[in-house]
Design an enzyme around this catalytic site. Sequence first.
Site, PDB file in Angstrom:
ATOM      1  N   CYS A 113       0.835  -1.201   0.000  1.00 36.98           N
ATOM      2  CA  CYS A 113       0.000   0.000   0.000  1.00 36.98           C
ATOM      3  C   CYS A 113       0.872   1.254   0.000  1.00 36.98           C
ATOM      4  O   CYS A 113       0.625   2.197  -0.762  1.00 36.98           O
ATOM      5  CB  CYS A 113      -0.932  -0.006   1.203  1.00 36.98           C
ATOM      6  SG  CYS A 113      -2.055   1.410   1.269  1.00 36.98           S
ATOM      7  N   CYS A 210      -6.372  -3.207   7.195  1.00 36.06           N
ATOM      8  CA  CYS A 210      -7.509  -2.300   7.052  1.00 36.06           C
ATOM      9  C   CYS A 210      -8.671  -2.905   6.284  1.00 36.06           C
ATOM     10  O   CYS A 210      -9.830  -2.612   6.572  1.00 36.06           O
ATOM     11  CB  CYS A 210      -7.067  -0.988   6.404  1.00 36.06           C
ATOM     12  SG  CYS A 210      -6.567  -1.109   4.674  1.00 36.06           S
TER      13      CYS A 210
END
Length: 400
Positions: A113, A210
């Site tokens: 990410c 997440c």
Amino acid sequence: MLNSLDLEGRPQDTRIVVAMSGGVDSSTTAALLKSEGYDVVGITLQLYDHGAAIHRKGACCAGQDIHDARAVADRIGIPHYVLDYESRFQESVIDSFAASYATGETPVPCIECNRSIKFRDLLSTARELGASALATGHYVSSRRLADGSRALVCASDADRDQSYFLFATTRDQLDYLRFPLGDMTKPQTRELARKFGLSVADKHDSQDICFVPTGRYTDVVGRLKPNAMEPGEIVDLDGRVLGKHQGIVHFTVGQRRGLGIASTAPLYVLRLEPSTRRVVVGPREALRMDRIVLRDVNWIGDSSLDRAVGDGLELFVRVRSTRRPQPAWLRAQDGGYQVELVAGEDGVSPGQACVFYDAPAGQARVLGGGFIKSATPRAAGKSALRGAPASRPQVADARG
């Protein structure tokens, strides 16, 4: 004259984009820079379908987080934008996460990410907005070198250091990034947040991946890669079948409980073999690995990687986010790179990161790192161990 961010110009003439996740760290970063007079713009990325994660403690980047980031921006008086990066995040992070698990690896999605979403796409957006830098709430630091470029260094608070997750940052990206919290502790950050009157001052830290707010990563892998849930055999180092399992994704290296097999001596998961759907178990001593073959190596040390390595480079490496750096040698090997661990490490897993440092403690400089392709013992006692990739440990702490 340089300002507090080591940039030319007065703060009021310097635009800074802050990546705001809605947590206390990035919120405090934005408030701190605003208080110093910078022209701050907050950007929050909507990365996935966040409905299931709303209001859940320990989940990040969810719908509530977007609301919190907007509330902080309103409080400190800065413009705030929410960018829809769901399709990019799905392709670059979630899909690769599931594919990696299906091949027996243990990926670290926060690294991907940072590499492909925050420090590539968001950084480009910051430049398009005319910002002089992109600031984040990571606990890591950077310092100016003699040639004007920047070095990535560990945070002063070793317990909060997130350098492991940022090893893939390029030199160009590093020159543009700023980390205002690098010399702070978490309590100091929360105290600043209270001083600024931020509603997130006591918000829980992000602890789960997440996009896996329930903590059950097998749900994501099973949906995208059903083959990882197919049953198979549990075998010992000699290949003897000891039992059956309901999918390799349910096992982690070093696991002892819940194997569903009887044994007179303790057995641990040593590795996964996705091609045969086998889970290999054995004694604890078989977990120790000494040699690591790397892929996708990123170098942010001085000179070129090949020149730095030469006939062998003595450094320190971290193969798990929760471990301290340990002595090792980095060598060129068969067109790639290999790390030799001086003391060895239990449960080295393909897909995890091996991060290079110039010192074992303090604010050590990050020299780069790579992803683990395979790991072997220095002198395998069993032929079944020779050349075989190690298995995977628990998913690394995803905070970052």
